[in-house]
Every structure is written in structure tokens, then in C-alpha cells.
Design an enzyme around this catalytic site. Structure first.
Site, PDB file in Angstrom:
ATOM      1  N   THR A   1      -9.414  13.964  -8.549  1.00 53.74           N
ATOM      2  CA  THR A   1      -8.734  14.030  -9.043  1.00 53.74           C
ATOM      3  C   THR A   1      -8.394  15.509  -8.693  1.00 53.74           C
ATOM      4  OG1 THR A   1      -8.442  15.065 -11.272  1.00 53.74           O
ATOM      5  CG2 THR A   1     -10.485  15.677 -10.714  1.00 53.74           C
TER       6      THR A   1
ATOM      7  N   ASN B   1      -6.960  17.224 -10.998  1.00 53.73           N
ATOM      8  CA  ASN B   1      -6.470  17.219 -12.141  1.00 53.73           C
ATOM      9  C   ASN B   1      -4.947  17.233 -12.644  1.00 53.73           C
ATOM     10  OD1 ASN B   1      -7.193  18.303 -15.119  1.00 53.73           O
ATOM     11  ND2 ASN B   1      -6.482  20.509 -14.796  1.00 53.73           N
TER      12      ASN B   1
ATOM     13  N   GLY C   1      -6.305   9.911 -16.897  1.00 55.62           N
ATOM     14  CA  GLY C   1      -6.340  10.008 -18.324  1.00 55.62           C
ATOM     15  C   GLY C   1      -6.536  11.353 -18.858  1.00 55.62           C
ATOM     16  N   GLY C   2      -7.221  11.638 -17.942  1.00 55.34           N
ATOM     17  CA  GLY C   2      -7.667  12.582 -18.838  1.00 55.34           C
ATOM     18  C   GLY C   2      -8.705  12.922 -20.423  1.00 55.34           C
TER      19      GLY C   2
ATOM     20  N   THR D   1      -5.589  12.046 -11.706  1.00 54.51           N
ATOM     21  CA  THR D   1      -6.836  11.946 -11.178  1.00 54.51           C
ATOM     22  C   THR D   1      -7.167  10.450 -10.572  1.00 54.51           C
ATOM     23  OG1 THR D   1      -7.897  12.961 -13.070  1.00 54.51           O
ATOM     24  CG2 THR D   1      -8.918  11.067 -12.487  1.00 54.51           C
TER      25      THR D   1
ATOM     26  N   ASP E   1      -9.671  23.099 -16.983  1.00 54.77           N
ATOM     27  CA  ASP E   1     -10.495  22.322 -17.370  1.00 54.77           C
ATOM     28  C   ASP E   1     -11.464  22.925 -18.248  1.00 54.77           C
ATOM     29  OD1 ASP E   1      -9.230  19.694 -17.417  1.00 54.77           O
ATOM     30  OD2 ASP E   1     -11.020  18.877 -15.600  1.00 54.77           O
TER      31      ASP E   1
HETATM   32  N1  GLY Z   1      -8.892  16.866 -14.872  1.00 51.79           N
HETATM   33  C1  GLY Z   1      -9.172  16.006 -15.582  1.00 51.79           C
HETATM   34  C2  GLY Z   1     -10.885  16.106 -16.149  1.00 51.79           C
HETATM   35  O1  GLY Z   1     -11.514  16.012 -15.226  1.00 51.79           O
HETATM   36  O2  GLY Z   1     -11.095  15.495 -16.787  1.00 51.79           O
END
Ligand code: GLY
Length: 582
Positions: free
Chosen positions: A410, A412, A485-486, A392, A434
Site C-alpha cells: 500500500t 495508504n 480497503g483500509g 492498497t 495510520d
Molecule cells: N493503509 C491501510 C492499512 O495499512 O491498513
């Protein structure tokens, strides 16, 4: 303070500063990074008075500054940066993904734009489960992993409301970069051997990113992306219709048919970014403005901040076990609620007001012990009843008038689904992962999410992206921040804010400081390699925490701090972006 068994702890650390591991803060206290920490934070920030752009890529940052110099506002600059990142940072910058924009305007208004991807109409609740009811990798790689992209609609809708320069002019720098840009270490770093193997599975991806006989370009090579340039030109000429209709849309659907994907012309025609009301809460007298659902970022950060505001963090040693313990306890509770309640607000009723209220934080904090960790299995969602090869990217912009924009966008994973649309030259996201592909089981970030975030046609998958703006007690702009950073995004953004408001760090220190993370499940505190000293780790373990070192926590913070009219900025040294002022 809620309770204080550590006594009236007032640590004013010794002024004897280890040259490369400590930083003096504005109040004369000293925050010491562990001797093992790899960034020294002694460099001077980038400063300017008339505007600032900070992004993960120097070329994109320069594009943004040029737009400000040409008289564009922060939204104009953000649009130009976004399209440029799609060219020079293709592992995360995108037109085939989605994201969020948070804005605080000089006239005192705020806005939040949701351009998150949506599930295609043919998506189903169990589409990623095999005959044994196990989750397959189809939510992560390949054509079926893509949601309907939102980025182009997002930029278009933002421009319609706030743009001051011509749309065509804002696309021009990206078109120029697509003609060819010089490959630098920043780009080569994204093409690891395992990424090369993944991209090689898809011929259009290999042709675009592995031009040396199936291998990455070398530093100094010129990367030319003619198909991407043609797509950007259609967007330049026709706005969002240049992506969601006509040739680009046809190429996306042809690509779907090639790989058994399910995005249709109708899905593309139906996509539209939506304006939402930002989440806003108070922390240490400041107003924090952040992204509401379909991101979990703002609401989860509000809950953790409201809990932690009950404690005088600034009186505790920075990154000592007491502070990390409180972080972990607040975070496990906030993530338990995040994972259970939050989802696309157009599909699910969300207790947003309650989750973000100080009263609820007091209820949640009541079960926190200062002497022992609460096992996550004992922490359910509070009202009645996850990691990765993340990619992202975030950028922050402030203009001369004081308009501020924070954008996180992002695909992802790095290079998303790994699928490049043949003939259109851009990578498609793998954002479908997600969703809760199987509620109650972890996704690629280890996040264990519930039925609220299950797949449904036309629904937006829950995100953790947290583009955030902070105003000081007088209502003036104080910070613009965000990160990839997810699942770690929310705790990373919170730590940058806490580093400034609780510990008076400057922007270089706040961004470079080692970070920790907890997300309810797995029930573990993670810390960046070298980021906690052995004694702190031992003390946390005595309290009952399981503590693990990680090579990194995947952040790439791009932050602007504003004090007395001076803009100071820093790009996270973890990846190598750049801030530049006007
Ligand atoms: N793809 C990571 C987020 O949207 O949290």
C-alpha cells in the site's frame, strides 16, 4: 452453538434458483444474493493445476505467470508482480510504500514478512496537531505524511531467503513496463477529477501521471515512466541499496527538503524489513495463517473468528439479519480490542496470545445478545478496559510445488501522499495517517485508535492489511486471499473465508458476494449498495443496529481456492483485475 433462541434453524433454501442471483454450493444448499445485487457470480473461475497468479492488473498477473513458467517459485513470482504493480498500478502498487507478505511453503513451514513503513527519526507524538490541538491534513497529503518506505527492502529480504531465480531477472518485466505500457480503463479509473486536482499540486506527479497538458492520458496512449525506469534499474543492479543509498536516496531526501518533509538519509539507511511469526488460529477445523502486528489483520480476524465459531453460522440464512447481527457483534468487539491494544510490537507490549485465544473469545461472546445490538459505547477493550479513498492492493500466488504467497501492499490513500519523487518517478506513501495522530479521534478510515498506536520515531504505524492463507484439516493448501480497503480489510477477508467454510461457495461466489462491515466506531453496520434486502435491513434495525448503505466497501479481493489439487481463482469484479493460471 453457544445459545440458540432462533431455535434449531436449518435453512436449506429452495432449489428454485433465480437465474442471476443465486449460486449452488458444494453441499446442495443454495445461497441467494439479493435481487438488487450487481454481480451474478455465474462465471466459471479461472482454473489451473501448475500455478496461479491473481492481482488487480492483468499485465502484472501475466508477469507473475511468466515467472512461474520460467521455473520460478511463488516468492519469485510475487517479487516480479510487486515491482510490475509499481509501474502499471501506481495508485497503490509501489516502491514508495510498504506492506506484508504471508507465505506457506510446500515443506510445511510458514513465514510472515513485515515491510511496513516506519516513522522518520524526527517524527513526534503531536506532529500533526495545530495550535488549537486539531489534526491537520498534513498526515494525509504532502511530504510530511510519508513514512520511510519498506517495499524494496521487503522484496529484497524475501528474495534473499526464498528466491530461486536471479533478482535481476525478476526486475526485468517491470523495467520493460516502465519503458511504456498501453493505458487501459483500469488505470484511467484511478485518475478521477478530484485526484487530478490533488496530483496537480505536485509538479513531478503532474508530469508523470497527467501527460496531456495536465490531464490524464487516454485509453490507448502509451504511458512512459523514464525516471521510474532509472530507479528500478538502480534497484536491479544494487538490490535494496539501489533504493536506500546512493542516487535514489539522495533524490528522496531532496524531495523532502523541497516540501518540508523529514525523511533523512539516515532513516533510509536504517530501514529493514523484519520476519515475524505469523498469527495462526483454527476456524471450522481449518488452519488460518495471517499477518501479526504491526498489522492488526491476523489478530483481529482471529478474535472475530473465535467468537463466530461459537455459532453455527452455516445453519443461518446467508446475509439474513441473524447472521449479519452476529457478524456485527463479533466485529465490534474485535475492533474495540484492535483499536485499543494493537500497535508496533517493537514498541508496545501487546496481549496477542490472549486476544487470539478461544478462551478469550468465549469471554467476549458472553455479552452478545441474540435479541439486541450492544451499543459500541458499552463495548470497551475486553482486557481490563474506523473509511476513505483507500488504496492498497493485494495479490495471491501459488506455484507448482504448492508454495503459496499472499502479499498486500500500500501507499495508504490512492496515490499516497500525491508526491512523486522528482527525478525518481515514484509516489511516496501517506502512511503516517495510520498512526493515531491524536489518540481517541478518528483517522481517515474513521478508525478511532489509542495511545499504543501514537507516533514515535522509528515506529511502524498499525495496519489492517490481512494477507491470509488457509490450510484444510489435513494441512493441505485451501485458500490464499486478501484485499485492500483500509479498516474494512479484516472483515472483508473474514467474509471471503466464511463464505467458503460456512457456506461452501466457490471462488467466484465468495469474491463476488455482497459484503457488510462494522468496526466498533462509528457504531454502524455498512452494506454495499444493493447487498442487503429491505427486510434484512429492517430486522437489523429492530435489533437496534444503525444500518447504512454505501456505494461500495472498497474491497478488491484476489483469491485462490484449492480443491483436490485444482487451483481456481477469481479477481474481484469490483475493480477489474485478472487471474491467470499456469
Ligand atoms: N493503509 C491501510 C492499512 O495499512 O491498513
Amino acid at each position: 452453538m453457544l445459545r440458540d433462541p432462533w431455535g434449531p434453524i436449518r435453512y436449506v433454501l429452495a432449489a428454485t434458483v433465480l437465474a442471476n442471483t443465486a449460486c449452488a454450493t458444494g453441499t446442495g444448499t443454495v445461497v441467494t444474493f439479493p435481487a438488487s445485487w450487481r454481480f451474478n457470480a455465474l462465471e466459471a473461475p479461472v482454473t489451473a493445476h501448475r500455478g496461479m497468479v491473481v492481482s488487480t492488473d492483468e499485465l502484472a498477473t501475466r508477469v507473475g505467470v511468466n515467472v512461474l513458467r520460467a521455473g520460478g517459485n511463488a516468492v519469485d513470482a510475487a517479487i516480479a508482480v510487486h515491482f510490475s504493480l509499481a509501474v502499471v498500478n501506481p495508485e497503490a502498487g509501489n516502491i514508495g510504500g510498504g506492506g506484508f507478505m504471508v507465505a506457506s511453503l510446500a515443506d510445511g513451514t510458514t513465514a510472515a514478512l513485515d515491510f511496513r513503513e516506519k516513522a522518520p527519526a524526527a517524527a513526534t507524538h503531536d506532529m500533526y496537531l495545530d495550535a488549537e490541538n486539531q489534526v491537520t491534513d498534513q498526515s494525509v497529503v504532502g511530504h510530511l505524511s510519508s513514512g520511510v518506505p519498506g517495499s524494496v527492502s521487503g522484496m529484497w529480504v524475501a528474495h534473499q531467503r526464498y528466491g530461486s531465480l536471479k533478482w535481476q531477472d525478476l526486475l526485468e518485466p517491470a523495467l520493460e513496463l516502465a519503458r511504456g505500457f498501453e493505458v487501459r480503463a483500469r488505470f484511467i479509473g484511478s485518475l478521477t477529477p478530484s485526484m487530478v486536482r490533488s496530483l496537480s499540486r505536485f509538479p513531478a506527479s503532474a508530469a508523470q501521471f497527467l501527460p496531456r497538458n495536465g490531464q490524464p492520458p487516454q485509453i490507448g496512449d502509451t504511458l512512459r515512466q523514464p525516471d521510474l525506469r532509472a530507479t528500478l534499474q538502480r534497484i536491479q543492479e544494487r538490490g535494496a541499496d539501489g533504493f536506500y543509498e546512493g542516487e535514489t536516496a539522495d533524490l528522496i531526501v531532496a524531495e523532502m527538503e523541497r516540501g518540508n518533509g523529514i525523511i533523512t538519509l539516515q532513516d533510509l539507511a536504517n530501514y529493514e524489513a523484519v520476519w515475524r511469526k505469523p498469527v495462526s488460529f483454527s476456524y471450522r477445523g481449518h488452519t488460518v495463517i495471517s499477518m501479526p502486528p504491526s498489522s492488526s489483520g491476523g489478530a483481529t480476524m482471529a478474535e472475530m473468528a473465535n467468537i463466530l465459531e461459537l455459532y453455527d453460522l452455516g445453519s443461518l440464512p446467508w446475509h439474513g439479519h441473524e447472521r449479519v447481527h452476529l457478524y456485527a457483534e463479533a466485529w465490534r468487539r474485535a475492533y474495540a480490542d484492535r483499536n485499543h491494544y494493537l500497535a508496533d510490537p517493537d514498541f508496545v507490549d501487546i496481549p496477542l496470545e490472549r486476544m487470539t485465544s478461544p478462551t478469550y473469545a468465549q469471554e467476549r461472546a458472553a455479552s452478545i445478545s441474540l435479541n439486541a445490538a450492544t451499543p459500541s459505547l458499552d463495548v470497551g477493550p475486553g482486557m481490563e478496559a474506523p473509511q476513505d479513498r483507500i488504496n492498497t492492493t493485494h495479490f495471491s500466488v501459488v506455484d507448482e510445488l504448492g508454495n503459496a504467497v499472499a502479499v498486500t501492499t500500500t501507499l495508504n490513500s490512492s496515490y499516497g501522499s500525491k508526491v512523486t519523487v522528482n527525478g525518481a518517478g515514484f509516489v511516496l506513501n501517506n502512511e503516517m495517517d495510520d498512526f493515531s495522530a491524536k489518540p481517541g479521534t478518528p483517522n481517515q478510515f474513521g478508525l478511532v485508535q489509542g495511545e499504543n498506536n501514537a507516533i514515535a520515531p522509528g515506529k511502524r504505524m498499525l495496519s489492517a492489511m490481512t494477507p491470509t492463507i488457509v490450510l484444510d484439516p489435513e494441512g493441505s493448501l485451501r485458500m490464499v486471499t486478501g484485499t485492500p480497503g483500509g479498516g474494512t480489510i479484516i472483515t472483508t477477508v473474514f467474509q471471503t473465508i466464511s463464505n467458503v467454510l460456512d457456506y461452501q461457495m466457490n471462488v467466484v461466489e465468495a469474491v463476488s458476494a455482497p459484503r457488510v462491515h462494522h468496526q466498533h466506531l462509528p457504531d454502524q453496520i455498512f452494506y454495499e449498495s444493493g447487498g442487503l434486502d429491505a427486510e434484512t435491513v429492517r430486522s437489523l434495525e429492530v435489533l437496534g443496529h444503525r444500518v447504512f448503505e454505501r456505494p461500495g466497501i472498497s474491497g478488491d479481493v484476489q483469491m485462490i481456492l484449492i480443491e483436490d489439487g485444482l487451483l481456481s481463482a477469481w479477481s474481484d469484479p469490483r475493480r477489474g483485475g485478472r487471474a491467470a493460471g499456469h
